[in-house]
Scaffold this active site. Structure first.
Site, PDB file in Angstrom:
ATOM      1  CG  LEU A 106      -2.102  -1.168   1.262  1.00  0.00           C
ATOM      2  CD1 LEU A 106      -2.782  -1.312   2.832  1.00  0.00           C
ATOM      3  CD2 LEU A 106      -2.787  -0.925   0.675  1.00  0.00           C
ATOM      4  CG  ASP A 107       0.020   4.336  -2.981  1.00  0.00           C
ATOM      5  OD1 ASP A 107       1.378   3.191  -3.156  1.00  0.00           O
ATOM      6  OD2 ASP A 107      -0.843   4.650  -3.377  1.00  0.00           O
ATOM      7  CE  LYS A 108       6.706   7.665   4.711  1.00  0.00           C
ATOM      8  NZ  LYS A 108       8.420   8.126   4.210  1.00  0.00           N
ATOM      9  CB  THR A 110      -2.531   3.523   0.449  1.00  0.00           C
ATOM     10  OG1 THR A 110      -2.588   4.666  -0.658  1.00  0.00           O
ATOM     11  CG2 THR A 110      -3.721   3.542   0.562  1.00  0.00           C
ATOM     12  CG  HIS A 188       1.372   5.687  -6.786  1.00  0.00           C
ATOM     13  ND1 HIS A 188       1.397   5.648  -5.119  1.00  0.00           N
ATOM     14  CD2 HIS A 188       2.894   5.774  -6.656  1.00  0.00           C
ATOM     15  CE1 HIS A 188       2.386   5.748  -4.854  1.00  0.00           C
ATOM     16  NE2 HIS A 188       3.511   6.866  -6.028  1.00  0.00           N
TER      17      HIS A 188
END
Length: 242
Positions: A106-108, A110, A188
């Protein structure tokens, strides 16, 4: 068939101790096997039947572990990083052991459901687009959604670099909020899909993988062990799934 393994190997895979530390603990008499002190860390044991304790703590042997984490913002989806706090770093000490990694990322910024494991085959199955394990996201956008977005997502978004995304499920929940389901995990991806439709994602949360839902009792940063039923739920597919 019972397989014998080195004592230091078993302890190192089940704890955060290094083999050097295990050897020292053994020499000091802090390791016991079946109630007796074992000073040789290279002793062969049966991890499924022999009882091992380290500094008075019993080692419960598990070949692999599977944790559900409610990932907070600002934490990196990685095993280790010199410059940032990772999802493995924030696990409770009692859950930590060697070779843990996030299954997918998961993105930082998110939040939400992340599985942490040391089972590479499990992660590969879960992440492979061919397995059709859908990841469910709640996206909050910078402006109200129009009616064209659903069709674009379900036909397959083409990103600005020409990358073609598989068709995705899209459901408008509120004027600026939508549920998105994808079975890929490009970098992303959800944000880029919305960006191709001229929307900025201001908040993103993963709430489900397959039929495994994020435990509503887990606060941000909290983790727990997955049950066998929950592990199977990851690969369950509903008949109405895309």
């Amino acid at each position: 068939m019972n397989t014998l393994e080195r004592l230091d190997k078993i302890i190192s895979t089940q704890t955060s101790y290094s083999r050097k530390e295990i050897k020292k603990l053994a020499r000091m008499g802090d390791i016991q096997v079946n109630g007796g002190v074992c000073k040789n860390s290279d002793t062969k044991i049966n991890p499924n039947t022999d009882i091992v304790t380290v500094c008075g703590e019993k080692i419960s042997y598990q070949k692999y572990v599977y944790y559900m984490l409610n990932k907070p913002k600002g934490v990196l989806s990685a095993s280790n990083d010199k410059n940032a706090v990772t999802v493995v770093d924030i696990l409770p000490q009692e859950l930590k052991r060697k070779n843990l990694f996030p299954a997918g990322r998961l993105d930082k910024d998110t939040t939400g459901l992340l599985i942490i494991t040391d089972d590479g085959d499990f992660a590969h199955r879960m992440l492979s687009p061919s397995k059709k394990v859908y990841k469910h996201y709640i996206a909050t956008l910078d402006k109200e959604l129009d009616d064209t977005v659903k069709e674009k997502f379900e036909n397959g978004i083409v990103l600005s670099d020409g990358t073609v995304c598989q068709k995705a499920f899209f459901e408008k929940l509120e004027p600026k909020k939508a549920l998105v389901k994808i079975c890929e995990g490009k970098f992303h991806q959800v944000k880029k899909m919305f960006l191709s439709c001229s929307y900025m994602v201001v908040d993103l949360e993963r709430v489900q993988i397959g039929e495994l839902k994020l435990d509503s009792n887990l606060h941000y940063g909290q983790a727990r062990i997955l049950s066998e039923k929950e592990k199977q739920a990851v690969f369950s597919v509903k008949n109405d799934q895309i």
